[in-house]
Design a protein around this motif. Structure first.
Motif, PDB file in Angstrom:
ATOM      1  N   GLY A 111       4.254  -0.893  -5.498  1.00 21.61           N
ATOM      2  CA  GLY A 111       5.691  -1.487  -5.400  1.00 21.61           C
ATOM      3  C   GLY A 111       6.346  -2.120  -6.648  1.00 21.61           C
ATOM      4  O   GLY A 111       7.605  -2.675  -6.710  1.00 21.61           O
ATOM      5  N   ILE A 112       5.517  -2.354  -7.813  1.00 16.90           N
ATOM      6  CA  ILE A 112       6.079  -2.709  -8.899  1.00 16.90           C
ATOM      7  C   ILE A 112       6.453  -1.713 -10.098  1.00 16.90           C
ATOM      8  O   ILE A 112       5.417  -1.204 -10.395  1.00 16.90           O
ATOM      9  CB  ILE A 112       5.116  -4.192  -9.347  1.00 16.90           C
ATOM     10  N   PRO A 113       7.466  -1.343 -10.497  1.00 18.67           N
ATOM     11  CA  PRO A 113       7.702  -0.332 -11.568  1.00 18.67           C
ATOM     12  C   PRO A 113       7.599  -0.526 -12.697  1.00 18.67           C
ATOM     13  O   PRO A 113       7.356   0.301 -13.583  1.00 18.67           O
ATOM     14  CB  PRO A 113       9.430   0.113 -11.070  1.00 18.67           C
ATOM     15  N   THR A 114       7.583  -1.717 -13.400  1.00 15.78           N
ATOM     16  CA  THR A 114       7.714  -2.231 -14.708  1.00 15.78           C
ATOM     17  C   THR A 114       6.756  -3.289 -15.218  1.00 15.78           C
ATOM     18  O   THR A 114       6.511  -4.215 -14.497  1.00 15.78           O
ATOM     19  CB  THR A 114       9.102  -2.324 -15.372  1.00 15.78           C
ATOM     20  N   LEU A 115       6.314  -3.638 -16.631  1.00 19.62           N
ATOM     21  CA  LEU A 115       5.771  -4.440 -16.940  1.00 19.62           C
ATOM     22  C   LEU A 115       6.621  -5.982 -16.899  1.00 19.62           C
ATOM     23  O   LEU A 115       5.782  -6.828 -16.465  1.00 19.62           O
ATOM     24  CB  LEU A 115       5.419  -4.459 -18.523  1.00 19.62           C
ATOM     25  N   GLN A 116       7.919  -5.789 -16.819  1.00 22.04           N
ATOM     26  CA  GLN A 116       8.391  -7.051 -16.796  1.00 22.04           C
ATOM     27  C   GLN A 116       8.741  -7.366 -15.331  1.00 22.04           C
ATOM     28  O   GLN A 116       8.605  -8.494 -15.045  1.00 22.04           O
ATOM     29  CB  GLN A 116      10.117  -6.888 -17.151  1.00 22.04           C
ATOM     30  N   ALA A 117       8.538  -6.271 -14.334  1.00 25.30           N
ATOM     31  CA  ALA A 117       8.453  -6.701 -12.967  1.00 25.30           C
ATOM     32  C   ALA A 117       6.941  -7.349 -12.486  1.00 25.30           C
ATOM     33  O   ALA A 117       7.159  -8.354 -11.688  1.00 25.30           O
ATOM     34  CB  ALA A 117       8.760  -5.806 -12.153  1.00 25.30           C
ATOM     35  N   ILE A 118       6.258  -7.031 -13.494  1.00 21.22           N
ATOM     36  CA  ILE A 118       4.810  -7.629 -13.164  1.00 21.22           C
ATOM     37  C   ILE A 118       4.870  -9.055 -13.455  1.00 21.22           C
ATOM     38  O   ILE A 118       4.456 -10.068 -12.669  1.00 21.22           O
ATOM     39  CB  ILE A 118       3.827  -6.989 -14.012  1.00 21.22           C
ATOM     40  N   ILE A 119       5.504  -9.653 -14.689  1.00 19.67           N
ATOM     41  CA  ILE A 119       5.693 -10.740 -15.131  1.00 19.67           C
ATOM     42  C   ILE A 119       6.473 -11.599 -14.012  1.00 19.67           C
ATOM     43  O   ILE A 119       6.099 -12.885 -13.945  1.00 19.67           O
ATOM     44  CB  ILE A 119       5.863 -10.825 -16.484  1.00 19.67           C
ATOM     45  N   ASP A 120       7.645 -11.091 -13.825  1.00 20.06           N
ATOM     46  CA  ASP A 120       8.484 -11.459 -12.763  1.00 20.06           C
ATOM     47  C   ASP A 120       7.920 -12.113 -11.444  1.00 20.06           C
ATOM     48  O   ASP A 120       8.098 -13.026 -10.980  1.00 20.06           O
ATOM     49  CB  ASP A 120       9.672 -10.674 -12.656  1.00 20.06           C
ATOM     50  N   HIS A 121       6.767 -10.906 -10.988  1.00 20.47           N
ATOM     51  CA  HIS A 121       6.190 -11.694  -9.884  1.00 20.47           C
ATOM     52  C   HIS A 121       5.390 -12.697 -10.144  1.00 20.47           C
ATOM     53  O   HIS A 121       5.451 -13.541  -8.930  1.00 20.47           O
ATOM     54  CB  HIS A 121       5.183 -10.339  -9.374  1.00 20.47           C
ATOM     55  N   TYR A 122       4.918 -13.335 -11.134  1.00 20.43           N
ATOM     56  CA  TYR A 122       4.027 -14.317 -11.588  1.00 20.43           C
ATOM     57  C   TYR A 122       4.899 -15.477 -11.947  1.00 20.43           C
ATOM     58  O   TYR A 122       4.421 -16.676 -11.857  1.00 20.43           O
ATOM     59  CB  TYR A 122       3.012 -13.938 -12.433  1.00 20.43           C
ATOM     60  N   SER A 129       7.543 -11.048 -25.491  1.00 23.25           N
ATOM     61  CA  SER A 129       6.474 -11.306 -26.382  1.00 23.25           C
ATOM     62  C   SER A 129       5.135 -10.885 -25.504  1.00 23.25           C
ATOM     63  O   SER A 129       4.142  -9.913 -26.058  1.00 23.25           O
ATOM     64  CB  SER A 129       6.113 -12.522 -26.658  1.00 23.25           C
ATOM     65  N   VAL A 130       5.045 -11.060 -24.363  1.00 24.78           N
ATOM     66  CA  VAL A 130       3.947 -10.813 -23.516  1.00 24.78           C
ATOM     67  C   VAL A 130       3.831  -9.182 -23.095  1.00 24.78           C
ATOM     68  O   VAL A 130       2.925  -8.468 -23.282  1.00 24.78           O
ATOM     69  CB  VAL A 130       3.763 -11.388 -22.103  1.00 24.78           C
ATOM     70  N   ILE A 131       5.226  -8.650 -23.083  1.00 29.28           N
ATOM     71  CA  ILE A 131       5.197  -7.049 -22.969  1.00 29.28           C
ATOM     72  C   ILE A 131       4.918  -6.247 -24.067  1.00 29.28           C
ATOM     73  O   ILE A 131       4.112  -5.330 -24.059  1.00 29.28           O
ATOM     74  CB  ILE A 131       6.810  -6.701 -22.657  1.00 29.28           C
ATOM     75  N   ALA A 132       4.992  -7.029 -25.165  1.00 31.72           N
ATOM     76  CA  ALA A 132       4.710  -6.357 -26.690  1.00 31.72           C
ATOM     77  C   ALA A 132       3.284  -6.458 -26.776  1.00 31.72           C
ATOM     78  O   ALA A 132       2.562  -5.544 -27.201  1.00 31.72           O
ATOM     79  CB  ALA A 132       5.673  -7.256 -27.745  1.00 31.72           C
ATOM     80  N   PHE A 133       2.644  -7.586 -26.438  1.00 33.03           N
ATOM     81  CA  PHE A 133       1.097  -7.782 -26.339  1.00 33.03           C
ATOM     82  C   PHE A 133       0.533  -6.704 -25.442  1.00 33.03           C
ATOM     83  O   PHE A 133      -0.631  -6.059 -25.982  1.00 33.03           O
ATOM     84  CB  PHE A 133       0.911  -9.032 -26.232  1.00 33.03           C
TER      85      PHE A 133
END
Length: 395
Positions: free
Chosen positions: A325-336, A370-374
Motif C-alpha cells: 500500500g505504500i508506493p514510494t520511498l517518500q511515502a515510507i518516510i511519511d508513514h513514520y 537526504s534520506v531518500i538519497a541515502f
C-alpha cells in the motif's frame, strides 16, 4: 637416438593422456543428456556457476545459513526448481512468477497471481536473505527456517496448488510428477548421488539458491569498504547522501509527548547496518492492513533487507510493505513521520511509541530528500542481470 625415443615416448604418453581427458569429458557431458537438451548452455554441470564462493565484504558478519551451506551443485538445482512452472499444479506458476529478478526478486503487483487467485500479502524481496540475524521467514515469521519456508508456497492452495485440500493434489503427487521428469533424475543424482526426490532435498536446494542471491556492489558498499564504520563520512558520497546516512543512523531525542526535539530518525535501531536487516525483536511498524479487507493484522513483524528498495536508476521494484500500500520511498518516510496509533494494534514496536505516544518526527523537506538519497545508495547492479540468478529455461 635415445633422445629421439624419449621424445616420442613422452609425446605418446601426452596424447594418451589427452585422449583420456577428452573421453572423460565426453562421458561427463554424455551422462547428463536431458539437462543439456533442456537448458543448453545456460547450465553446464561440468562448469558450474559460482554460488558457494562469492565475495562477501569483511564488514558483513550476519549469516543464517545454519547447517545448509551453499554449494554450486545445490544452488544450481535450486535455480531450476525456483524457475520451474512444473512445481505448480497447472504448470503456470513458479517461485519466479512472484519473485522476479528484474524487481530484486519481488513483484510490481500489490498481490501476486497464483493458480487459484492472488496472494494474501505483497511478495517480499529476496535480497541478501542470508545476511540477517532473523532466522524466521514470511512476513509474520511463521516459518522457523528458510528451508521450511521454500515449499510452503507450493503447498498453498492459492499460490501453487499442491495443498492436498480443496480438491488439490498433494505434495506427494508433486514428487511423483517430478520423479518422471528426466532432467530432474539427472540433477538430483548429480547433487545428492541418488535420483530419489524428497521434500527435504527440494528445500535444501531452493534455500541454497535463495541465500546465494546477494547485493554488495552498491555505492554504499564502495564507501563502507573505505570507511572505519558506518557513522563516519563516506568519501564517495555526496553531502546530501552523507546527511541522509547520518539522519538514518542517529537516534531521535523525544520530549515527554513523543515529539522529536533533536537527533535523526533512528531507522538503524530496527534496520541494522551494514546488512540493513530487520531486528529479530522488532514488533509491527504500524501498518496493520490486510489486502482487500477492512480488518487489521498485527502479526507482521518481519521485513526484508532495505537493500535494493529501488533499482539503480531510482525506479521502484514494486510497492512497499506487506500490504503493497505504500508506493514510494517518500511515502515510507511519511508513514513514520507521525505515527498514528491504530485501535486494536497491541503489537506496535515500542520504539515507535516513545513515552506511550505515537512518535512525531516532524520531518523537514531537506531530511526527506537526504534520506531518500541515502537509501538509493543501497541499490546494486548484479542482482538484476547476473545470469546465475536468471531463468535456466528458454521460455
Amino acid at each position: 637416438m635415445k633422445v629421439l625415443r624419449l621424445f616420442f615416448s613422452i609425446l605418446i604418453i601426452a596424447l594418451l593422456f589427452s585422449c583420456s581427458k577428452l573421453e572423460e569429458n565426453y562421458q561427463s557431458v554424455a551422462s547428463y543428456p536431458n539437462v543439456q537438451a533442456t537448458f543448453g548452455t545456460k547450465i553446464d554441470l561440468n562448469n558450474l556457476d559460482n554460488y558457494a564462493n562469492q565475495t562477501i565484504p569483511p564488514y558483513i558478519s550476519k549469516d543464517n545459513t545454519s547447517g545448509n551451506p551453499i554449494t554450486d551443485k545445490g544452488a544450481t538445482l535450486g535455480r531450476v526448481l525456483f524457475y520451474d512452472k512444473k512445481l505448480s499444479n497447472n504448470n503456470t506458476i513458479s517461485c519466479a512468477s512472484c519473485h522476479k529478478q528484474e524487481n530484486a526478486f519481488s513483484d510490481t503487483e500489490v498481490a501476486s497471481i497464483g493458480v487459484n487467485g492472488t496472494t494474501a500479502r505483497h511478495t517480499m524481496r529476496l535480497v541478501n536473505t542470508r545476511f540477517s540475524n532473523e532466522h524466521k521467514f514470511f512476513w509474520d515469521k511463521r516459518a522457523p527456517t528458510l528451508e521450511f519456508q521454500t515449499t510452503q508456497p507450493i503447498r498453498n492452495h492459492t499460490e501453487m496448488g499442491y495443498s492436498g485440500l480443496n480438491g488439490d493434489l498433494s505434495f506427494s503427487d508433486l514428487l511423483t510428477k517430478l520423479t518422471a521428469i528426466d532432467y530432474y533424475k539427472e540433477l538430483f543424482k548429480f547433487v545428492y548421488g541418488s535420483e530419489e526426490i524428497t521434500e527435504d532435498k527440494i528445500q535444501l536446494a531452493l534455500a541454497q539458491f535463495v541465500r546465494s542471491i546477494q547485493s554488495f556492489d552498491t555505492k554504499y558498499d564502495i564507501g563502507r569498504a573505505q570507511a572505519a564504520s558506518d557513522i563516519v563520512t563516506f568519501s564517495n558520497f555526496t553531502s546530501v547522501e552523507n546527511k541522509g546516512k547520518t539522519t538514518f543512523m542517529t537516534l531521535p531525542v523525544f520530549d515527554a509527548t513523543g515529539t522529536r526535539i533533536s537527533g535523526g530518525f533512528g531507522c538503524v535501531s530496527c534496520h541494522n547496518a551494514p546488512e540493513f536487516d530487520i531486528d529479530p525483536n522488532a514488533k509491527n511498524n504500524g501498518i496493520v492492513g490486510i489486502i482487500g479487507s477492512s480488518a487489521i493484522d498485527i502479526s507482521v513483524t518481519r521485513a526484508p533487507s532495505l537493500r535494493d528498495l529501488v533499482k539503480p536508476d531510482g525506479t521502484s521494484n514494486g510497492p512497499f510493505m506487506h500490504t503493497g500500500g505504500i508506493p514510494t520511498l517518500q511515502a515510507i518516510i511519511d508513514h513514520y513521520s507521525v505515527m498514528n496509533l491504530t485501535i486494536g494494534n497491541t503489537n506496535l514496536d515500542p520504539r515507535l511509541m516513545p513515552n506511550g505516544f505515537g512518535q512525531k518526527l516532524y520531518i523537514s523537506t531537506q531530511e526527506i530528500s537526504s534520506v531518500i538519497a541515502f537509501l538509493k545508495t543501497l541499490s546494486g547492479t548484479a542482482i538484476y542481470n547476473d545470469p546465475k540468478w536468471s531463468s535456466p529455461f528458454s521460455n
